[in-house]
Design a protein around this motif. Structure first.
Motif, mmCIF file in Angstrom:
data_model
loop_
_atom_site.group_PDB
_atom_site.id
_atom_site.type_symbol
_atom_site.label_atom_id
_atom_site.label_comp_id
_atom_site.label_asym_id
_atom_site.label_seq_id
_atom_site.Cartn_x
_atom_site.Cartn_y
_atom_site.Cartn_z
ATOM 1 N N ALA A 205 49.930 46.302 20.103
ATOM 2 C CA ALA A 205 49.106 46.300 21.313
ATOM 3 C C ALA A 205 47.690 45.836 21.001
ATOM 4 N N LEU A 206 47.157 46.274 19.876
ATOM 5 C CA LEU A 206 45.824 45.832 19.473
ATOM 6 C C LEU A 206 45.799 44.331 19.221
ATOM 7 N N GLN A 207 46.830 43.817 18.559
ATOM 8 C CA GLN A 207 46.895 42.375 18.328
ATOM 9 C C GLN A 207 46.905 41.601 19.651
ATOM 10 N N TRP A 208 47.615 42.144 20.637
ATOM 11 C CA TRP A 208 47.655 41.456 21.930
ATOM 12 C C TRP A 208 46.322 41.540 22.661
ATOM 13 N N LEU A 209 45.638 42.654 22.562
ATOM 14 C CA LEU A 209 44.302 42.737 23.165
ATOM 15 C C LEU A 209 43.371 41.723 22.528
ATOM 16 N N GLU A 210 43.484 41.545 21.226
ATOM 17 C CA GLU A 210 42.671 40.532 20.545
ATOM 18 C C GLU A 210 43.092 39.133 20.992
ATOM 19 N N ARG A 211 44.393 38.950 21.198
ATOM 20 C CA ARG A 211 44.868 37.622 21.583
ATOM 21 C C ARG A 211 44.422 37.244 22.993
ATOM 22 N N VAL A 212 44.297 38.224 23.879
ATOM 23 C CA VAL A 212 43.795 37.928 25.229
ATOM 24 C C VAL A 212 42.266 37.997 25.277
ATOM 25 N N ARG A 213 41.659 38.018 24.093
ATOM 26 C CA ARG A 213 40.203 37.915 23.946
ATOM 27 C C ARG A 213 39.460 39.063 24.629
ATOM 28 N N MET A 214 39.998 40.255 24.440
ATOM 29 C CA MET A 214 39.326 41.452 24.953
ATOM 30 C C MET A 214 38.143 41.795 24.059
ATOM 31 N N PRO A 215 36.931 41.888 24.609
ATOM 32 C CA PRO A 215 35.783 42.283 23.786
ATOM 33 C C PRO A 215 35.981 43.690 23.214
ATOM 34 N N LEU B 92 37.164 49.959 32.543
ATOM 35 C CA LEU B 92 37.121 48.519 32.302
ATOM 36 C C LEU B 92 36.700 47.773 33.558
ATOM 37 N N SER B 93 36.156 46.585 33.364
ATOM 38 C CA SER B 93 35.822 45.711 34.483
ATOM 39 C C SER B 93 37.097 45.071 35.036
ATOM 40 N N GLY B 94 36.982 44.418 36.184
ATOM 41 C CA GLY B 94 38.143 43.756 36.775
ATOM 42 C C GLY B 94 38.736 42.698 35.860
ATOM 43 N N GLY B 95 37.881 41.909 35.246
ATOM 44 C CA GLY B 95 38.366 40.878 34.338
ATOM 45 C C GLY B 95 39.045 41.464 33.115
ATOM 46 N N GLN B 96 38.501 42.575 32.596
ATOM 47 C CA GLN B 96 39.109 43.227 31.436
ATOM 48 C C GLN B 96 40.464 43.839 31.796
ATOM 49 N N ARG B 97 40.556 44.431 32.981
ATOM 50 C CA ARG B 97 41.844 44.992 33.416
ATOM 51 C C ARG B 97 42.896 43.895 33.546
ATOM 52 N N GLN B 98 42.489 42.728 34.059
ATOM 53 C CA GLN B 98 43.463 41.653 34.185
ATOM 54 C C GLN B 98 43.914 41.164 32.816
ATOM 55 N N THR C 42 42.581 37.358 41.855
ATOM 56 C CA THR C 42 42.012 37.956 43.066
ATOM 57 C C THR C 42 40.867 38.898 42.705
ATOM 58 N N ALA C 43 39.775 38.823 43.448
ATOM 59 C CA ALA C 43 38.613 39.716 43.326
ATOM 60 C C ALA C 43 37.796 39.503 42.053
ATOM 61 N N LEU C 44 38.086 38.432 41.312
ATOM 62 C CA LEU C 44 37.278 38.114 40.136
ATOM 63 C C LEU C 44 36.277 37.025 40.490
ATOM 64 N N ASP C 45 35.103 37.058 39.840
ATOM 65 C CA ASP C 45 34.133 36.005 40.113
ATOM 66 C C ASP C 45 34.602 34.690 39.491
ATOM 67 N N ALA C 46 33.936 33.601 39.885
ATOM 68 C CA ALA C 46 34.428 32.266 39.545
ATOM 69 C C ALA C 46 34.540 32.047 38.036
ATOM 70 N N GLN C 47 33.569 32.526 37.285
ATOM 71 C CA GLN C 47 33.587 32.328 35.835
ATOM 72 C C GLN C 47 34.744 33.085 35.195
ATOM 73 N N VAL C 48 34.936 34.349 35.618
ATOM 74 C CA VAL C 48 36.016 35.154 35.055
ATOM 75 C C VAL C 48 37.370 34.596 35.485
ATOM 76 N N GLN C 49 37.462 34.108 36.723
ATOM 77 C CA GLN C 49 38.690 33.463 37.180
ATOM 78 C C GLN C 49 39.106 32.340 36.243
ATOM 79 N N ARG C 50 38.142 31.491 35.924
ATOM 80 C CA ARG C 50 38.437 30.358 35.048
ATOM 81 C C ARG C 50 38.869 30.825 33.666
ATOM 82 N N GLU C 51 38.176 31.835 33.139
ATOM 83 C CA GLU C 51 38.523 32.349 31.817
ATOM 84 C C GLU C 51 39.939 32.905 31.795
ATOM 85 N N VAL C 52 40.304 33.689 32.828
ATOM 86 C CA VAL C 52 41.637 34.296 32.880
ATOM 87 C C VAL C 52 42.714 33.226 33.024
#
Length: 325
Positions: free
Chosen positions: A135-145, A158-164, A186-196
């Motif tokens: 699970a930790l490896q996957w959190l790192e892979r999805v670039r979770m700070p 967590l923030s909305g982007g982090q939860r996604q 949905t409900a993420l700002d434009a920058q976070v949308q692009r990152e996700v």
């Protein structure tokens, strides 16, 4: 790391899928499409057109008592014949879903690490420590700070982007062959949308998965999927390569959606065309073409007999289709 998607020679085939809810509401009428292994397909259309219900059918998550007709195949596996026990084995291991609202998709009583690890323990038989390490490896892979710290966090911390990102890690951890993403930004700002979206696209490509992406955003579809299917009133009314559908829409509904989208370079104060009327309610008895009451091209025949999808790479369900050239 565990979880590399295996290839499936047949991919996904949906044939004349129909769903009626308890009470008689017909939410899907005739949904047919194919999604090859490792390919990407987008579903677009207004709210109430059946996009999310199609996703739930593919996950075996339809409301209790729903009646389903037609067929759903993944390779040689007939999904429409699975019982609940078989669906439980299928979900997470072979097909996974990123839901529209991550807060409701996560359990507020369990930590992020526990929720990612649960699928790994259930489907891959990992022990608790192994599952948490993965699970930790996957959190790192999805670039979770600060991934190691977030492993012990609860969703509300967590923030909305982090939860996604957590939801995405949960979906991908067991290496499914098909990922269904229902309005994942949905409900993420434009920058976070692009990152996700960038992250999801990269991971899907790296894992060799098929992706079914649902979105209202036509710009997202133009950039992210190889094929696009336009849905209206529980039916696929147009489907084909994304470039072809966007450049030469053949169905009047698709053309109306394209005309209504915001575009750079329009003069200030320009009013976008508005499509009159609304999608018919699911309990409405439809005779002929469902779009006819809102269509400027409709003729008498359009209200009498429902059209079928025509043949070819770029298909349309319409008695008066626009020229494709």
């Amino acid at each position: 790391m565990t979880g590399t998607a295996a290839s499936s020679p047949g991919g996904l085939r949906v044939q004349q899928l129909a769903v009626r809810l308890p009470g008689g509401a017909q939410v899907l009428r005739d949904v047919s499409f194919q999604l090859g292994a490792g390919q990407t397909l987008g579903l677009v259309g207004e709210s109430g057109c059946g996009k999310s219900m199609t996703a739930l059918a593919l996950m075996g998550l339809l409301p209790e008592g729903a009646q389903i007709g037609g067929e759903m195949w993944w390779g040689e596996q007939a999904l429409h014949t699975l019982d609940e026990a078989a669906w439980c084995r299928w979900r997470g291991a072979r097909v996974a879903m990123v839901f529209q609202e991550p807060m409701t998709a996560l359990n507020p009583l369990h930590t992020v690490g526990q929720q990612i690890a649960e699928g790994l323990r259930l489907h891959q038989g990992l022990q608790r420590r192994e599952a948490l390490d993965c699970a930790l490896q996957w959190l790192e892979r999805v670039r979770m700070p600060q991934a190691a710290q977030r492993l012990q966090a609860y969703p509300h911390q967590l923030s909305g982007g982090q939860r996604q990102r957590v939801v995405l890690a949960m979906a991908l951890a067991c290496g499914p062959e098909l990922l269904v993403a229902d309005e994942p930004t949905t409900a993420l700002d434009a920058q976070v949308q692009r990152e996700v979206l960038d992250l999801m696209t990269d991971l899907v490509t790296a894992q060799g998965m098929s992706l079914l992406l649902i979105s209202h955003d036509l710009a997202v579809m133009a950039q992210r999927v190889q094929q696009v299917a336009v849905m209206y009133a529980g039916e696929v009314v147009e489907i084909g390569p994304t470039e072809s559908v966007f450049a030469r829409p053949r169905h009047p509904y698709t053309q109306a959606l394209m005309a209504a989208r915001p575009r750079l370079g329009l003069p200030r104060g320009t009013r976008l065309p508005v499509l009159p009327g609304r999608v018919p309610a699911s309990h409405t008895k439809i005779q002929g073409c469902a779009f006819a009451p809102r269509c400027a091209r409709a003729q008498a025949a359009c209200t009498q007999q429902p059209p079928s999808l025509d043949e070819g790479a770029h298909q349309v369900r319409c008695w008066q289709p626009l020229e494709s050239s």
